[in-house]
Design an enzyme around this catalytic site. Structure first.
Site, PDB file in Angstrom:
ATOM      1  N   GLY A  10      -2.025  26.286  58.828  1.00  0.00           N
ATOM      2  CA  GLY A  10      -3.294  25.547  58.850  1.00  0.00           C
ATOM      3  C   GLY A  10      -3.069  24.159  59.422  1.00  0.00           C
ATOM      4  N   GLY A  11      -2.109  24.039  60.312  1.00  0.00           N
ATOM      5  CA  GLY A  11      -1.669  22.730  60.807  1.00  0.00           C
ATOM      6  C   GLY A  11      -2.630  22.030  61.756  1.00  0.00           C
ATOM      7  N   THR A  12      -3.693  22.718  62.170  1.00  0.00           N
ATOM      8  CA  THR A  12      -4.662  22.027  63.039  1.00  0.00           C
ATOM      9  C   THR A  12      -5.892  21.576  62.260  1.00  0.00           C
ATOM     10  OG1 THR A  12      -5.743  24.089  63.653  1.00  0.00           O
ATOM     11  CG2 THR A  12      -3.959  23.330  65.088  1.00  0.00           C
ATOM     12  N   TYR A  14      -8.188  19.756  59.054  1.00  0.00           N
ATOM     13  CA  TYR A  14      -8.469  18.365  58.691  1.00  0.00           C
ATOM     14  C   TYR A  14      -7.321  17.717  57.904  1.00  0.00           C
ATOM     15  CZ  TYR A  14     -11.112  14.456  56.691  1.00  0.00           C
ATOM     16  OH  TYR A  14     -11.532  13.220  56.297  1.00  0.00           O
ATOM     17  N   GLY A  16      -4.269  19.635  57.288  1.00  0.00           N
ATOM     18  CA  GLY A  16      -3.041  20.198  57.857  1.00  0.00           C
ATOM     19  C   GLY A  16      -2.471  19.346  58.980  1.00  0.00           C
ATOM     20  N   LYS A  44      -7.887  23.228  69.165  1.00  0.00           N
ATOM     21  CA  LYS A  44      -6.750  23.571  68.303  1.00  0.00           C
ATOM     22  C   LYS A  44      -5.498  23.785  69.132  1.00  0.00           C
ATOM     23  CE  LYS A  44      -8.929  25.405  64.200  1.00  0.00           C
ATOM     24  NZ  LYS A  44      -9.077  26.510  63.268  1.00  0.00           N
ATOM     25  N   LYS A 138      -8.043  29.270  43.527  1.00  0.00           N
ATOM     26  CA  LYS A 138      -6.782  28.526  43.515  1.00  0.00           C
ATOM     27  C   LYS A 138      -5.916  28.963  42.340  1.00  0.00           C
ATOM     28  CE  LYS A 138      -8.581  24.699  46.220  1.00  0.00           C
ATOM     29  NZ  LYS A 138      -9.193  23.355  46.244  1.00  0.00           N
ATOM     30  N   ARG A 142      -2.168  30.617  42.271  1.00  0.00           N
ATOM     31  CA  ARG A 142      -1.101  30.097  41.393  1.00  0.00           C
ATOM     32  C   ARG A 142      -0.435  31.219  40.619  1.00  0.00           C
ATOM     33  NH1 ARG A 142      -2.416  24.337  38.415  1.00  0.00           N
ATOM     34  NH2 ARG A 142      -2.922  23.140  40.296  1.00  0.00           N
ATOM     35  N   HIS A 270     -19.524  20.615  42.144  1.00  0.00           N
ATOM     36  CA  HIS A 270     -18.329  19.766  42.232  1.00  0.00           C
ATOM     37  C   HIS A 270     -18.679  18.307  41.945  1.00  0.00           C
ATOM     38  CE1 HIS A 270     -16.205  22.868  45.058  1.00  0.00           C
ATOM     39  NE2 HIS A 270     -16.359  23.307  43.834  1.00  0.00           N
TER      40      HIS A 270
HETATM   41  C1  GO6 Z   1     -17.734  17.897  49.454  1.00  0.00           C
HETATM   42  C2  GO6 Z   1     -14.078  19.450  47.249  1.00  0.00           C
HETATM   43  C3  GO6 Z   1     -13.549  18.484  46.414  1.00  0.00           C
HETATM   44  C4  GO6 Z   1     -13.703  20.785  47.035  1.00  0.00           C
HETATM   45  C5  GO6 Z   1     -21.009  16.745  50.971  1.00  0.00           C
HETATM   46  C6  GO6 Z   1     -12.816  21.149  46.021  1.00  0.00           C
HETATM   47  C7  GO6 Z   1     -21.359  18.989  50.095  1.00  0.00           C
HETATM   48  C8  GO6 Z   1     -21.847  17.853  50.725  1.00  0.00           C
HETATM   49  C9  GO6 Z   1     -20.809  14.538  51.867  1.00  0.00           C
HETATM   50  O1  GO6 Z   1     -17.837  20.761  47.377  1.00  0.00           O
HETATM   51  O2  GO6 Z   1     -15.755  19.958  51.626  1.00  0.00           O
HETATM   52  O3  GO6 Z   1     -12.097  17.893  44.572  1.00  0.00           O
HETATM   53  O4  GO6 Z   1     -21.584  15.668  51.598  1.00  0.00           O
HETATM   54  O5  GO6 Z   1     -11.377  20.439  44.241  1.00  0.00           O
HETATM   55  O6  GO6 Z   1     -23.170  17.773  51.133  1.00  0.00           O
HETATM   56  C10 GO6 Z   1     -16.193  19.702  48.624  1.00  0.00           C
HETATM   57  C11 GO6 Z   1     -17.000  19.151  49.813  1.00  0.00           C
HETATM   58  C12 GO6 Z   1     -14.928  18.983  48.401  1.00  0.00           C
HETATM   59  C13 GO6 Z   1     -17.017  19.660  47.370  1.00  0.00           C
HETATM   60  C14 GO6 Z   1     -16.139  18.832  50.985  1.00  0.00           C
HETATM   61  C15 GO6 Z   1     -19.171  17.935  49.928  1.00  0.00           C
HETATM   62  C16 GO6 Z   1     -19.676  16.797  50.553  1.00  0.00           C
HETATM   63  C17 GO6 Z   1     -20.016  19.026  49.687  1.00  0.00           C
HETATM   64  C18 GO6 Z   1     -12.667  18.814  45.403  1.00  0.00           C
HETATM   65  C19 GO6 Z   1     -12.290  20.160  45.226  1.00  0.00           C
HETATM   66  C20 GO6 Z   1     -12.368  16.525  44.719  1.00  0.00           C
END
Ligand code: GO6
Length: 311
Positions: A10-12, A14, A16, A44, A138, A142, A270
């Site tokens: 996944g090195g290309t 965000y 990676g 990529k 995840k 694990r 989240h």
């Molecule tokens: C954040 C995330 C953070 C995933 C947005 C797993 C929707 C949005 C800025 O869903 O990909 O820990 O706007 O353990 O409209 C996710 C995304 C990031 C959260 C980014 C996002 C931003 C969703 C985690 C995690 C901090």
């Protein structure tokens, strides 16, 4: 001590690409998996070629070809996976399982870092649907790692700065709001922001360190443990403009989920855990360590500095 050979899968992506850069910068013989699935993705490909020009070796292997993957993994000491969990989620779960299988069969890998880099999934057993799928998957990886007895490190990188900080923690935008800002509850819950380049730096610091073996390593840069109110204040100071604050009670925020597309529903869950519940900061580290204390020589980027580029 000889620096370990590091393979980035996944090195290309965000994160990676930052892990690849950090591995090169810290003097590791660096390998990047090049998958035939890259197809016509010219950006990529050019990134991979630029890594090669900087000294990385590109290893051609397909996650659908077990033997090719075993052969790639057999050439290195450390495997870091940074496969996106955001795009094609279930597909990447399968690919990560295949990677674990290859590492198990090859038998030579001294450290595996699976793709996590967010909240600590072992603390998210109570997470809301549908967002909990991130954490459940995840944890599933694990279990596979631990059942196969693969030496590992789990990285909890907390909030990637660009997604969470310059937008003053607003969803569905990456830019600072101009007039008003939605505040989660009273806005006083502590959250942790980490510069993405620093995620790469700390991740690579961990790979040869016996202190991080079979542990969860948390990135907790002291100056980047901030409340949403503090983030907003920092921006107001910098921009010279006071924003209107709209406080959102938890119930209202959660209710907003129902008219949203799937990805946003995941996001709302989240954000709820992070900004209302305080899931990043409501615990002391037990079986693990804070990377900023293990590697005090790293000059991490403060959010006050980070947001200046958005003025
Ligand atoms: C954040 C995330 C953070 C995933 C947005 C797993 C929707 C949005 C800025 O869903 O990909 O820990 O706007 O353990 O409209 C996710 C995304 C990031 C959260 C980014 C996002 C931003 C969703 C985690 C995690 C901090």
């Amino acid at each position: 001590m000889e620096k370990s050979r590091v393979l980035v899968v996944g090195g290309t992506g965000y994160i990676g690409r930052r892990i690849v850069r950090a591995s090169l910068a810290q003097g590791h013989p660096t390998y990047v998996l090049m998958r035939p699935e890259i197809g016509l993705d010219i950006d990529k490909l050019q990134m991979l070629l630029s890594f090669k020009a900087q000294g990385a070796r590109l290893l051609e292997a397909s996650l659908d070809d077990h033997a090719s993957l075993v052969a790639a993994v057999a050439q290195v000491d450390v495997v870091v996976s940074a496969m996106s969990g955001v795009h094609f989620r279930s597909h990447n779960l399968l690919l990560q399982h295949k990677l674990v299988e290859a590492i198990k069969e090859a038998g030579n890998v001294k450290r595996f870092i699976p793709s996590e880099f967010g909240c600590d999934p072992s603390r998210m057993g109570h997470a809301l649907e549908p967002g909990r799928v991130s954490f459940d998957e995840k944890m599933e990886i694990r279990r596979a790692i631990e059942e196969a007895n693969i030496p590992h490190t789990y990285i909890s990188a907390n909030c990637f700065a660009a997604y969470f900080c310059p937008n003053l923690c607003q969803m569905r935008t990456l830019l600072p709001p101009k007039e008003k800002v939605c505040v989660y509850g009273d806005g006083n819950v502590k959250v942790i922001f980490v510069d993405e380049d620093d995620v790469g730096t700390y991740t690579i610091k961990c790979v040869d360190d016996p202190r991080t073996l079979n542990k969860t390593i948390y990135l907790r840069p002291r100056e980047n443990i901030l409340t949403q109110n503090e983030v907003i204040m920092n921006w107001e100071k910098l921009s010279g403009k006071i924003l209107e604050k709209i406080h959102i009670p938890a119930e209202e925020f959660l209710a907003s989920m129902k008219d949203m597309d799937f990805a946003s529903q995941v996001g709302v869950g989240h954000y709820y855990h992070i900004f209302y519940e305080g899931c990043l900061t409501n615990f002391d580290i037990e079986d693990g360590a804070d990377a900023t204390l293990l590697y005090p020589e790293v000059q991490y980027t403060c959010m006050e500095e980070y947001i200046k580029r958005y003025v």
